[in-house]
Each structure stands twice: as structure tokens, then as C-alpha cells.
Scaffold this motif. Sequence first.
Motif, PDB file in Angstrom:
ATOM      1  N   GLN A 333       0.826  -1.208   0.000  1.00  0.00           N
ATOM      2  CA  GLN A 333       0.000   0.000   0.000  1.00  0.00           C
ATOM      3  C   GLN A 333       0.861   1.260   0.000  1.00  0.00           C
ATOM      4  OE1 GLN A 333      -3.199   0.051   2.908  1.00  0.00           O
ATOM      5  NE2 GLN A 333      -3.390  -2.177   2.831  1.00  0.00           N
ATOM      6  N   LEU A 334       1.963   1.231   0.761  1.00  0.00           N
ATOM      7  CA  LEU A 334       2.851   2.392   0.792  1.00  0.00           C
ATOM      8  C   LEU A 334       3.528   2.586  -0.569  1.00  0.00           C
ATOM      9  CD1 LEU A 334       4.158   4.694   2.343  1.00  0.00           C
ATOM     10  CD2 LEU A 334       5.909   3.089   3.162  1.00  0.00           C
ATOM     11  N   ARG A 335       3.872   1.485  -1.237  1.00  0.00           N
ATOM     12  CA  ARG A 335       4.475   1.604  -2.565  1.00  0.00           C
ATOM     13  C   ARG A 335       3.512   2.298  -3.536  1.00  0.00           C
ATOM     14  NH1 ARG A 335       6.021  -3.940  -4.828  1.00  0.00           N
ATOM     15  NH2 ARG A 335       8.045  -3.577  -3.830  1.00  0.00           N
ATOM     16  N   ARG A 336       2.223   1.888  -3.496  1.00  0.00           N
ATOM     17  CA  ARG A 336       1.245   2.538  -4.371  1.00  0.00           C
ATOM     18  C   ARG A 336       1.095   4.017  -4.021  1.00  0.00           C
ATOM     19  NH1 ARG A 336      -1.338  -2.556  -3.674  1.00  0.00           N
ATOM     20  NH2 ARG A 336      -2.603  -1.756  -1.946  1.00  0.00           N
ATOM     21  N   GLU A 337       1.149   4.338  -2.727  1.00  0.00           N
ATOM     22  CA  GLU A 337       1.039   5.737  -2.290  1.00  0.00           C
ATOM     23  C   GLU A 337       2.206   6.565  -2.836  1.00  0.00           C
ATOM     24  OE1 GLU A 337      -0.622   8.908   0.223  1.00  0.00           O
ATOM     25  OE2 GLU A 337      -1.419   6.957  -0.412  1.00  0.00           O
ATOM     26  N   LEU A 338       3.428   6.004  -2.744  1.00  0.00           N
ATOM     27  CA  LEU A 338       4.605   6.746  -3.202  1.00  0.00           C
ATOM     28  C   LEU A 338       4.659   6.832  -4.722  1.00  0.00           C
ATOM     29  CD1 LEU A 338       7.432   5.597  -0.745  1.00  0.00           C
ATOM     30  CD2 LEU A 338       5.852   7.523  -0.577  1.00  0.00           C
ATOM     31  N   GLU A 339       4.225   5.766  -5.406  1.00  0.00           N
ATOM     32  CA  GLU A 339       4.206   5.824  -6.874  1.00  0.00           C
ATOM     33  C   GLU A 339       3.298   6.939  -7.363  1.00  0.00           C
ATOM     34  OE1 GLU A 339       3.085   1.907  -8.016  1.00  0.00           O
ATOM     35  OE2 GLU A 339       5.141   1.109  -7.919  1.00  0.00           O
ATOM     36  N   GLY A 340       2.215   7.209  -6.607  1.00  0.00           N
ATOM     37  CA  GLY A 340       1.351   8.326  -6.962  1.00  0.00           C
ATOM     38  C   GLY A 340       2.041   9.670  -6.813  1.00  0.00           C
ATOM     39  N   LEU A 341       3.123   9.701  -5.999  1.00  0.00           N
ATOM     40  CA  LEU A 341       3.900  10.933  -5.811  1.00  0.00           C
ATOM     41  C   LEU A 341       5.132  10.956  -6.697  1.00  0.00           C
ATOM     42  CD1 LEU A 341       3.759  11.040  -1.885  1.00  0.00           C
ATOM     43  CD2 LEU A 341       2.354  12.359  -3.492  1.00  0.00           C
ATOM     44  N   GLY A 342       5.286   9.950  -7.570  1.00  0.00           N
ATOM     45  CA  GLY A 342       6.453   9.881  -8.448  1.00  0.00           C
ATOM     46  C   GLY A 342       7.673   9.322  -7.766  1.00  0.00           C
ATOM     47  N   LEU A 343       7.520   8.614  -6.647  1.00  0.00           N
ATOM     48  CA  LEU A 343       8.634   8.037  -5.895  1.00  0.00           C
ATOM     49  C   LEU A 343       8.575   6.517  -5.994  1.00  0.00           C
ATOM     50  CD1 LEU A 343       8.289  10.254  -2.685  1.00  0.00           C
ATOM     51  CD2 LEU A 343       9.684  10.709  -4.719  1.00  0.00           C
ATOM     52  N   PHE A 359      -4.613   2.449   6.664  1.00  0.00           N
ATOM     53  CA  PHE A 359      -4.762   3.653   5.836  1.00  0.00           C
ATOM     54  C   PHE A 359      -4.038   4.835   6.473  1.00  0.00           C
ATOM     55  CE2 PHE A 359      -7.096   7.580   4.892  1.00  0.00           C
ATOM     56  CZ  PHE A 359      -6.966   7.619   3.510  1.00  0.00           C
ATOM     57  N   ASP A 360      -4.204   4.995   7.794  1.00  0.00           N
ATOM     58  CA  ASP A 360      -3.567   6.123   8.473  1.00  0.00           C
ATOM     59  C   ASP A 360      -2.046   5.995   8.470  1.00  0.00           C
ATOM     60  OD1 ASP A 360      -5.978   7.244   8.934  1.00  0.00           O
ATOM     61  OD2 ASP A 360      -6.119   6.692  11.044  1.00  0.00           O
ATOM     62  N   ILE A 361      -1.541   4.785   8.734  1.00  0.00           N
ATOM     63  CA  ILE A 361      -0.082   4.588   8.774  1.00  0.00           C
ATOM     64  C   ILE A 361       0.529   4.826   7.395  1.00  0.00           C
ATOM     65  CG2 ILE A 361       1.719   2.847   9.080  1.00  0.00           C
ATOM     66  CD1 ILE A 361       0.692   3.941  11.690  1.00  0.00           C
ATOM     67  N   VAL A 362      -0.117   4.313   6.356  1.00  0.00           N
ATOM     68  CA  VAL A 362       0.392   4.524   4.995  1.00  0.00           C
ATOM     69  C   VAL A 362       0.354   6.010   4.641  1.00  0.00           C
ATOM     70  CG1 VAL A 362      -0.121   4.120   2.552  1.00  0.00           C
ATOM     71  CG2 VAL A 362      -0.131   2.211   4.155  1.00  0.00           C
ATOM     72  N   SER A 363      -0.733   6.700   4.992  1.00  0.00           N
ATOM     73  CA  SER A 363      -0.830   8.136   4.709  1.00  0.00           C
ATOM     74  C   SER A 363       0.254   8.904   5.456  1.00  0.00           C
ATOM     75  CB  SER A 363      -2.213   8.654   5.095  1.00  0.00           C
ATOM     76  OG  SER A 363      -3.220   7.995   4.356  1.00  0.00           O
ATOM     77  N   LEU A 364       0.493   8.528   6.716  1.00  0.00           N
ATOM     78  CA  LEU A 364       1.528   9.178   7.525  1.00  0.00           C
ATOM     79  C   LEU A 364       2.908   9.009   6.889  1.00  0.00           C
ATOM     80  CD1 LEU A 364       2.821  10.353  10.144  1.00  0.00           C
ATOM     81  CD2 LEU A 364       2.680   8.039  11.092  1.00  0.00           C
ATOM     82  N   LEU A 365       3.270   7.753   6.569  1.00  0.00           N
ATOM     83  CA  LEU A 365       4.597   7.499   5.999  1.00  0.00           C
ATOM     84  C   LEU A 365       4.732   8.129   4.617  1.00  0.00           C
ATOM     85  CD1 LEU A 365       5.136   3.767   7.067  1.00  0.00           C
ATOM     86  CD2 LEU A 365       6.037   5.845   8.150  1.00  0.00           C
ATOM     87  N   GLY A 366       3.652   8.123   3.861  1.00  0.00           N
ATOM     88  CA  GLY A 366       3.697   8.777   2.554  1.00  0.00           C
ATOM     89  C   GLY A 366       3.927  10.269   2.678  1.00  0.00           C
ATOM     90  N   ILE A 368       5.448  11.841   5.188  1.00  0.00           N
ATOM     91  CA  ILE A 368       6.826  12.065   5.625  1.00  0.00           C
ATOM     92  C   ILE A 368       7.795  11.861   4.468  1.00  0.00           C
ATOM     93  CG2 ILE A 368       8.640  11.255   7.178  1.00  0.00           C
ATOM     94  CD1 ILE A 368       6.408  12.850   8.544  1.00  0.00           C
ATOM     95  N   ALA A 369       7.549  10.811   3.638  1.00  0.00           N
ATOM     96  CA  ALA A 369       8.438  10.553   2.500  1.00  0.00           C
ATOM     97  C   ALA A 369       8.414  11.717   1.511  1.00  0.00           C
ATOM     98  CB  ALA A 369       8.025   9.254   1.801  1.00  0.00           C
ATOM     99  N   SER A 370       7.215  12.316   1.334  1.00  0.00           N
ATOM    100  CA  SER A 370       7.141  13.460   0.409  1.00  0.00           C
ATOM    101  C   SER A 370       7.930  14.642   0.960  1.00  0.00           C
ATOM    102  CB  SER A 370       5.683  13.843   0.168  1.00  0.00           C
ATOM    103  OG  SER A 370       5.089  14.399   1.335  1.00  0.00           O
ATOM    104  N   ARG A 371       7.904  14.839   2.280  1.00  0.00           N
ATOM    105  CA  ARG A 371       8.672  15.933   2.887  1.00  0.00           C
ATOM    106  C   ARG A 371      10.178  15.649   2.798  1.00  0.00           C
ATOM    107  NH1 ARG A 371       4.887  18.310   2.078  1.00  0.00           N
ATOM    108  NH2 ARG A 371       3.491  19.465   3.492  1.00  0.00           N
ATOM    109  N   VAL A 372      10.574  14.384   2.982  1.00  0.00           N
ATOM    110  CA  VAL A 372      11.987  14.022   2.830  1.00  0.00           C
ATOM    111  C   VAL A 372      12.431  14.289   1.402  1.00  0.00           C
ATOM    112  CG1 VAL A 372      13.618  12.098   2.827  1.00  0.00           C
ATOM    113  CG2 VAL A 372      11.975  12.329   4.696  1.00  0.00           C
ATOM    114  N   ASN A 373      11.584  13.941   0.442  1.00  0.00           N
ATOM    115  CA  ASN A 373      11.907  14.190  -0.963  1.00  0.00           C
ATOM    116  C   ASN A 373      12.074  15.684  -1.241  1.00  0.00           C
ATOM    117  OD1 ASN A 373      10.195  14.868  -3.774  1.00  0.00           O
ATOM    118  ND2 ASN A 373      11.870  13.392  -4.017  1.00  0.00           N
TER     119      ASN A 373
END
Length: 691
Positions: A333-343, A359-366, A368-373
Amino acid sequence: MLIKIGLRARILLFFVALAAGAVAALAVGLWFGYHREGSPDMFDAFMQGAIAAGFLILALITWIWFLFDTHVARPIDKVASAMRARAHADVAHELPTDDARYLGDLAAAASATAATLAQTRGALAESVQRETSRLAADKNKLEQLLADVPPAVLLCTGRHHLVFYNGVAKQFLAGSQRPVCLDRNVFDYLSEGPIRDAHHRLMESADPDAVVEFICLSPCGERRLAGRMRLASDNGGDGGAYVMTLRDVTTEVAAYGRRDVLLGDVFLQIRPAVSELRRRAAEQSGGPRQDGDIRPQIEALDTMLDALEGRFESCRSDGWPMAPTDARELGSQLRRELEGLGLSLEIDADEVAVRCNAFDIVSLLGHIASRVNGTTSAGQFRLAISAVGDAAELAVSWSGGSITQEALQGWLGEPVFEGGVTCETILRAHGNTLLVGFAGDRPAILTRLRPIERLRPVGADLSRHVVYDFDLLSRMHYDKISDARLDALTYVVFDTETTGLLPEQGDEIVQIAAVRIVNGKRVKSEVFNLLVNPGRPIPASATAIHGVSDAMVADAVSVQEAVRQFHRFAEGAVLVAHNAPFDMEFLYRREKEVGLRFLHPILDTVLVSATAFGRAETHTLDALATRLGVHIEEADRHTALGDAIATADVFIKLKDMLAGQGLVRFGEVLSSVRTHQRLVRDLNDHQVQAS
């Protein structure tokens, strides 16, 4: 009296009467001739002539009877049995006429009649299939929906026997020692008192739409279930039938219990400390300064509050909607979330389940990953989830520059998605924190999720199917099994594979399998199939037949445990087997060791076949399958499950043939099969002696 005698027996009696009449006529004629001559010297000649003529007459009539029986009576019986199989057992292949060549046009006419019947039946079936295909598709869709609804759904008769259960119900009830099966008593799986009380209240209620809620336990006590019960409106004539839904509240009750203990400890520990502070403050303000210092008390109170706050944080997530989630699915699920952000994301996850709101954990990590990017321009991330003690450690790492804890703390206050839910809110709900660290030599965000549980394999059909037979609602109950109609009984058809053919010389079971027939139909999802460690080497000659080797049974259950489990599976059913004395002997030998008795009624398909087709026919399983159009895959032949399924399908067709002969009750069938005991011993006498 003569009506109950078979055709061949009647013809034999006819020829016996003909022979007796001919001999009597000869005797009368000779007696009349002798007395007319009146010479005593002729007596010996008359007697010798009478004896010779009598033997010649008997020999001639016997020869004629043999020819008539071989070419007329026996073929008529075969043609009649074949026609009955096609009329009642849905056999479709062409009627054999080789043995009926002396019957003139009868065989051809019977074959044409059977072919016409098959064509008519096929045309009707095709028409019905066309008309019902849409309904069947809708039915399958509804079954899938019912299989996946969160609560367990059960439909029971007024006698508390199962008529319907979905996949979730099978999961809930699977902790019982008994397998979940149709027509079994629901009290085999759930505590009896609350259900009987709820049912009694519904039956006494004046409102037909009344709903009663209750709490019950599984027999092993591992699950606490919240139930809702109402009477079934479309009940097939069973006014006591009811629908019951169950929800597992074990975790919720434990959560409430932890909170109650926490609040109790707050009052128990804080109140004395506060009272002591109040006393000391009063002493210091109202009189001369005492030697005592209240600072240690304040520090102790502060320590208590820290401990209680930690416990509260661990309980905070109890009221948050959560469910066990496969760590690998969480990564997907996190992979699909990040792929939507181009990661992109690489996943390395243990086979564990973590209890969280995915859902909440994936949204949270997604988030944070977008902010790291945005801060480091990192585009490739790696998620590692590993089990450590009672928690799962999560590390989201990347290649590139690191971030500071202060920056991370600033991101935690940002909303994750619409609705204002922030990262910090999600973390607090999970009793969690995020830390900046390293995974190997890569910068990473670290956290933990708890509790975890090891994933266990689940049967492919455990949660994707519903099992039901609504005709059970209208099925009659009989106090005496001999009065019961054949379709009113539940059957367990079984087969064993063994190390050899001599149980009295130490041969043992290596595999036992069984299927259930309920309401005249085989329940495909209710199967018992068990490899057994015989406690001795399996001869190569036996392995060549059934394919079970020593390596396959090395970690299998013992013979005693296999017998116990099979006894539970077959409880309350009629046992059916092909050549039952052989299979039952292996079970009878273990009765004293396991403390159980096999007092089930038993039907042997060899004897049932003799009743349906006559004793002169071949009654092997292969011959019966060929005769009745039951297909057995070569790979399944001589396996316990393959032979059990084939025997069950053969038995269903034989049962329908017996009904066509007027044998519709179990007692009638039992009396009929006992007349063929010269083929195979009827084991129901064993049950009478044992009881």
C-alpha cells in the motif's frame, strides 16, 4: 409373498413346478398303465421306465431353465437395473445390449427409451440452465458478499442445527475441537446458555421482528463474541429457525479492562500522594516549619504520573479503528502511495501481522516521504519491517542527505489529509513516535508498531465461500433412525489407505479421508483429509499403490489422534464405505486406546449395489463408477480422498435407485442389504452387540 421374490427366483420356481408336474404326470400315467395290465411281473419294468423317464425329464427341464435364466431372465434383470439407473441416478451413457441379444426387440426398445429419456432430460436441463444462468451469477455474487461481511453470519433451525454459515463464522468457530459442518449442533462451537436464553426470549416475544443481543464464548474460551439474534421470517415451516450474527469483541473487552485497571490505579496511587501533600502543606502553612520536605513527595508524584501517562499512551489506541494487517500488504500500500507521488519503494518485510489502522499509517509514511523528498531530493526509498519481541520495527530509509529531528517534529504537526488529522494525532492514536536515525549506513525514519502476530496459513476457501442448505429448515426430524427417510440423514463417506491388508498382524492407517453428504447432496467444502504416521515403515509395495511414503508421514499425527479427529468429524452421521469391514477394522482396534466407540450406523456400498443391481453383478468401486457414470481421475484412484469422493458420488446415485425401487427409509434399506451378507458382512450387527 411372490411379489417380493425376484424375477429369476420366480422363473426358477416356475420350472421347478413344471418339473414336478411332469414327473407327477409320468407317475400317474405309469400307475394307470400298470393297474390296467394287472400283471405283477411288469412292476419292475414299469418302475425302471418311470425312474429313467423322470431323470430325463428333470435333466431336460434343468437344461432349458439354465438356458432361459442365462439368456432371458438374467439379461432382463440387467436391462431393468440399467433402465432404473438411467431413470433415477442420472446415468447418461448408452444402455448395454450385448447380453440381451435373445430378448428380441426388448433391448433395442429399452435402449431407445433410455436414449429418449436422456435427450429429453438434456433438453430440459439446457432450457433450465439458460433460464437460470443469470440467477446463478447473482447468487454467486451474493455468496461472495456474504462471505466477506465482517460479522459471522449463522442460520440455525429451531433445534439449533446449522443451516448456513459464512467464511467469517468458520474462522470464529474453528477453534473448537469439532470441524464446522452443516447440520451440526451450534452448541458444539458456542456456549449454550446465552444462545438458548436469547432464543427463548425471541420465541416468547410478541414482536416477530424483535432482535435480542447477547454475549457468548467459544467452547475453548479464547473468544468473547457479541451476538444479535432474530427469528428467520422465511423459515420453511420451522417457526423456531433464527439468524445469528457474531462479532469478536475479545480485543475490545480487553481494552476496556486495561483502561479500568489504569483508572483504578490512578485513584489508588494518586489519591494517597495528594492527601499527603495536602497534609504537609497544611502543617507548613499553619505552624512552625517542620523538618520534612515535600519535594520528595512531589518528585514521587511526578514519577507516578509519568508511569501512568506511559500506560495511558499504550491504551490510547484501544478506541481507534484498527485491524491486523499483513506487513507485506502494508508495504504494498505504501508503494502505491509513493508511486502516486512519483517516488519508488523497495520492500523487505517479515511474515507478520501488525495491529494498526493501515490507511492512516500509509498516509503518515507517505506524507513524511514526500517531505523528505522535498528536503533531500531523495526519490528511491526502502521499507524494512522486522519482528523484534512483541513489536514490529519499521525503517523508511533513503540514499542522500539526512534530516534533523527538529524538522521531523515540524512535519508531525501538519495535516495528513483533508479533515485536519495530523501526523501526531495518528502517532498518538497508535501509542507511537517517529525518530530520525539510520538503517545501516542510510538515513532513515524509525518507528515501532505493536502488537504483532505471526501469520498462519488459511484455507483457500475459508473466507471466500458460504456454506448452506436451506432445505434443512423443512427437513423432518425422526426419533428412530430406522423410520428416517434416506435424505433426512447425514452421511460421512470415508476411505483409508494402509500399510497392508492385515490389521490383525500390525498393519496401520497411513491416510484417512472423508466427505459429508447432507440432505442428499455432497457438501464440497466439508472435507476431512489427514495423513497419519503409522508408527512403522510403509512397505514399498503399499506406497506404489496409494503414493504415501515414509517421508510424507514423518511429521503427521499419530494413529490415535487421527482416529479421535475422524470420530469428531463423523459424530452424529451414518458411516458409508466401500467394503466397510476392512476400513472399520482399523478403527475398531483403536477404540479402547482413545476411549471412544464407533457406534454409528454403517452402510456398505457393496451391499447397497447388490440391492440395486442384483448379487450377480460386479460390485467393485471401478465397476460401479463405470456403470453409474461417475468419473474417477486416474491420479485420484487409490488415494483416500479420491476414493472417498468417488464412493460418495456412487452412493448418492445408488440411494436414488433404491428410492425408485420403493426403499425410501433407512430401516427398509438395512433389511434389504442384510439379505446380501454372503458378499460382505453387515456391520450394523456389531453396533447392536456393542450397545
